[in-house]
Design a protein around this motif. Sequence first.
Motif, PDB file in Angstrom:
ATOM      1  N   HIS A 107       0.836  -1.203   0.000  1.00  0.00           N
ATOM      2  CA  HIS A 107       0.000   0.000   0.000  1.00  0.00           C
ATOM      3  C   HIS A 107       0.873   1.255   0.000  1.00  0.00           C
ATOM      4  CE1 HIS A 107      -3.390  -2.623   0.974  1.00  0.00           C
ATOM      5  NE2 HIS A 107      -4.202  -1.586   0.983  1.00  0.00           N
ATOM      6  N   TRP A 108       0.253   2.355  -0.393  1.00  0.00           N
ATOM      7  CA  TRP A 108       0.903   3.662  -0.396  1.00  0.00           C
ATOM      8  C   TRP A 108       0.222   4.592   0.608  1.00  0.00           C
ATOM      9  CZ3 TRP A 108       5.104   4.743  -3.580  1.00  0.00           C
ATOM     10  CH2 TRP A 108       5.392   3.778  -4.553  1.00  0.00           C
ATOM     11  N   LEU A 109       1.038   5.442   1.232  1.00  0.00           N
ATOM     12  CA  LEU A 109       0.527   6.515   2.079  1.00  0.00           C
ATOM     13  C   LEU A 109       0.704   7.826   1.319  1.00  0.00           C
ATOM     14  CD1 LEU A 109      -0.547   7.004   5.055  1.00  0.00           C
ATOM     15  CD2 LEU A 109       1.793   7.752   5.580  1.00  0.00           C
ATOM     16  N   TYR A 110      -0.349   8.629   1.277  1.00  0.00           N
ATOM     17  CA  TYR A 110      -0.277   9.883   0.519  1.00  0.00           C
ATOM     18  C   TYR A 110      -0.782  11.056   1.350  1.00  0.00           C
ATOM     19  CZ  TYR A 110      -5.333   9.290  -0.284  1.00  0.00           C
ATOM     20  OH  TYR A 110      -6.685   9.145  -0.117  1.00  0.00           O
ATOM     21  N   VAL A 111      -0.426  12.253   0.889  1.00  0.00           N
ATOM     22  CA  VAL A 111      -0.938  13.502   1.451  1.00  0.00           C
ATOM     23  C   VAL A 111      -1.590  14.256   0.299  1.00  0.00           C
ATOM     24  CG1 VAL A 111      -0.333  15.722   2.490  1.00  0.00           C
ATOM     25  CG2 VAL A 111       0.790  13.622   3.279  1.00  0.00           C
ATOM     26  N   ALA A 112      -2.886  14.577   0.432  1.00  0.00           N
ATOM     27  CA  ALA A 112      -3.657  15.213  -0.631  1.00  0.00           C
ATOM     28  C   ALA A 112      -4.157  16.578  -0.183  1.00  0.00           C
ATOM     29  CB  ALA A 112      -4.835  14.330  -1.036  1.00  0.00           C
ATOM     30  N   THR A 113      -4.058  17.556  -1.089  1.00  0.00           N
ATOM     31  CA  THR A 113      -4.525  18.913  -0.817  1.00  0.00           C
ATOM     32  C   THR A 113      -5.613  19.284  -1.812  1.00  0.00           C
ATOM     33  OG1 THR A 113      -2.372  19.573   0.082  1.00  0.00           O
ATOM     34  CG2 THR A 113      -3.824  21.342  -0.646  1.00  0.00           C
ATOM     35  N   ARG A 132      -7.018   6.062  -6.864  1.00  0.00           N
ATOM     36  CA  ARG A 132      -7.575   6.474  -5.572  1.00  0.00           C
ATOM     37  C   ARG A 132      -7.561   7.993  -5.427  1.00  0.00           C
ATOM     38  NH1 ARG A 132     -11.170   6.037  -1.672  1.00  0.00           N
ATOM     39  NH2 ARG A 132     -10.353   6.475   0.412  1.00  0.00           N
ATOM     40  N   LEU A 133      -6.468   8.617  -5.818  1.00  0.00           N
ATOM     41  CA  LEU A 133      -6.370  10.069  -5.710  1.00  0.00           C
ATOM     42  C   LEU A 133      -7.219  10.767  -6.763  1.00  0.00           C
ATOM     43  CD1 LEU A 133      -2.640  10.281  -4.736  1.00  0.00           C
ATOM     44  CD2 LEU A 133      -4.498  11.394  -3.501  1.00  0.00           C
ATOM     45  N   ALA A 134      -7.366  10.143  -7.926  1.00  0.00           N
ATOM     46  CA  ALA A 134      -8.259  10.703  -8.949  1.00  0.00           C
ATOM     47  C   ALA A 134      -9.692  10.732  -8.427  1.00  0.00           C
ATOM     48  CB  ALA A 134      -8.161   9.892 -10.236  1.00  0.00           C
ATOM     49  N   GLU A 135     -10.125   9.665  -7.757  1.00  0.00           N
ATOM     50  CA  GLU A 135     -11.472   9.607  -7.195  1.00  0.00           C
ATOM     51  C   GLU A 135     -11.644  10.611  -6.054  1.00  0.00           C
ATOM     52  OE1 GLU A 135     -12.253   4.845  -8.121  1.00  0.00           O
ATOM     53  OE2 GLU A 135     -11.819   5.516  -6.076  1.00  0.00           O
ATOM     54  N   GLN A 136     -10.568  10.854  -5.289  1.00  0.00           N
ATOM     55  CA  GLN A 136     -10.636  11.796  -4.179  1.00  0.00           C
ATOM     56  C   GLN A 136     -10.817  13.228  -4.667  1.00  0.00           C
ATOM     57  OE1 GLN A 136      -9.941  11.312  -0.485  1.00  0.00           O
ATOM     58  NE2 GLN A 136     -10.845   9.381  -1.124  1.00  0.00           N
ATOM     59  N   ARG A 171     -14.891  16.454   3.495  1.00  0.00           N
ATOM     60  CA  ARG A 171     -16.270  16.304   3.016  1.00  0.00           C
ATOM     61  C   ARG A 171     -16.396  16.754   1.563  1.00  0.00           C
ATOM     62  NH1 ARG A 171     -19.261  19.865   5.081  1.00  0.00           N
ATOM     63  NH2 ARG A 171     -21.248  18.820   4.730  1.00  0.00           N
ATOM     64  N   SER A 172     -17.272  16.053   0.837  1.00  0.00           N
ATOM     65  CA  SER A 172     -17.510  16.385  -0.572  1.00  0.00           C
ATOM     66  C   SER A 172     -18.009  17.812  -0.735  1.00  0.00           C
ATOM     67  CB  SER A 172     -18.520  15.406  -1.181  1.00  0.00           C
ATOM     68  OG  SER A 172     -18.006  14.101  -1.206  1.00  0.00           O
ATOM     69  N   ALA A 173     -18.884  18.259   0.170  1.00  0.00           N
ATOM     70  CA  ALA A 173     -19.413  19.616   0.080  1.00  0.00           C
ATOM     71  C   ALA A 173     -18.304  20.646   0.197  1.00  0.00           C
ATOM     72  CB  ALA A 173     -20.461  19.838   1.169  1.00  0.00           C
ATOM     73  N   SER A 174     -17.318  20.360   1.030  1.00  0.00           N
ATOM     74  CA  SER A 174     -16.186  21.264   1.196  1.00  0.00           C
ATOM     75  C   SER A 174     -15.330  21.296  -0.063  1.00  0.00           C
ATOM     76  CB  SER A 174     -15.354  20.826   2.407  1.00  0.00           C
ATOM     77  OG  SER A 174     -14.209  21.634   2.558  1.00  0.00           O
ATOM     78  N   SER A 257     -13.026  16.778 -11.609  1.00  0.00           N
ATOM     79  CA  SER A 257     -12.054  16.441 -10.581  1.00  0.00           C
ATOM     80  C   SER A 257     -12.751  15.569  -9.557  1.00  0.00           C
ATOM     81  CB  SER A 257     -11.517  17.713  -9.919  1.00  0.00           C
ATOM     82  OG  SER A 257     -10.639  17.398  -8.848  1.00  0.00           O
ATOM     83  N   GLY A 258     -12.336  14.314  -9.438  1.00  0.00           N
ATOM     84  CA  GLY A 258     -13.069  13.382  -8.593  1.00  0.00           C
ATOM     85  C   GLY A 258     -14.466  13.206  -9.131  1.00  0.00           C
ATOM     86  N   ALA A 259     -15.468  13.505  -8.305  1.00  0.00           N
ATOM     87  CA  ALA A 259     -16.864  13.431  -8.745  1.00  0.00           C
ATOM     88  C   ALA A 259     -17.442  14.814  -9.028  1.00  0.00           C
ATOM     89  CB  ALA A 259     -17.703  12.729  -7.680  1.00  0.00           C
ATOM     90  N   ILE A 260     -16.598  15.847  -8.953  1.00  0.00           N
ATOM     91  CA  ILE A 260     -17.079  17.225  -9.093  1.00  0.00           C
ATOM     92  C   ILE A 260     -16.777  17.729 -10.498  1.00  0.00           C
ATOM     93  CG2 ILE A 260     -16.894  19.584  -8.208  1.00  0.00           C
ATOM     94  CD1 ILE A 260     -16.015  18.239  -5.520  1.00  0.00           C
ATOM     95  N   THR A 261     -17.793  18.285 -11.137  1.00  0.00           N
ATOM     96  CA  THR A 261     -17.640  18.742 -12.516  1.00  0.00           C
ATOM     97  C   THR A 261     -17.782  20.250 -12.624  1.00  0.00           C
ATOM     98  OG1 THR A 261     -18.458  18.523 -14.792  1.00  0.00           O
ATOM     99  CG2 THR A 261     -20.099  18.397 -13.049  1.00  0.00           C
TER     100      THR A 261
END
Length: 306
Positions: A107-113, A132-136, A171-174, A257-261
């Motif tokens: 597994h990989w550990l990541y930091v996402a902004t 995973r990061l694309a979905e995030q 959160r997705s809303a954020s 980006s992720g699920a946001i268009t």
Amino acid sequence: MLVHGVSWDSPSPSLRLFTPDAEFLDVALALGSALGLRVIPGVWCLGHTKVHGPGDRTHIPCPGSSPAERGKQCGACFARDDSRLMHDFHRGTSVPAGLRAYLMQPHWLYVATFANCATKVGTASAPRKWNRLAEQGAVHASYVAHAEDGRVVRVLEDMVTCELGLVQQVRSASKAAGLVEPRAAVELLALNRQHAGRVRELLGGLAMTGYAVVEEEWDRPALAERLCGAGAEGSRRHPYPATFDGGGHGLRIRSLSGAITLAGLPDATGNDVEGSFVADLGALKGRKIEFGPHTTVIPALQDSLF
């Protein structure tokens, strides 16, 4: 059709649907593609998953097509789902053999902004390192460690949260709100590198084995560039003026980006109205939809924005 969410199983994302014929159908979310749909009110159970090993799992539809009770599942499907057990595996929780085989792979550990400067720590199995990061829907991300298995990586994840205060969920809303007015790319990149450096420093000083500290940055999908870039639009961005809990919706994909268009809204003539709109397609997950020549109604109170 029942929406299972936005999938990034390849660099070409799609809206994943479960059809009345009990089959999955992926509808491409490519640049310029149009979505016209009607949402049937209600949130429905997505069924549950049995994990047989790395890259091998079975989706089991909800036998009663029941309304969702816990997240996007009914109570019975939630109790049968293997995936819910993985988050406590490193604390000694017993898991089925198939899930254990999945978790014991590297597994990989990541930091996402994200666009509003929110930053999280997370994990990804080796085969889903990029996806995973694309979905995030990260704007920038860095890999900070490569662990020999899922137990070690989750111990590291908890340690980073405890010692450095990085959250494990945004959160997705954020995320969507941040993409209406994203911070400057140079600021987000610097922030991500700063947090990643702090995590590497922490991990480098641990008296623990089973992992290696790494320095590698994630490559963001090309389709996300326009949405993630501050000031890239010729016209002002607006939050999507409707909710995905019912009614008709019509969008034309400009970026994702992720699920946001970032979308245009076609009118009855097929031309896009003025402006660009940020919509979270993840809100369709667990909804039943029908495709058709539908459009989004823009409330009169929005007129002053254009």
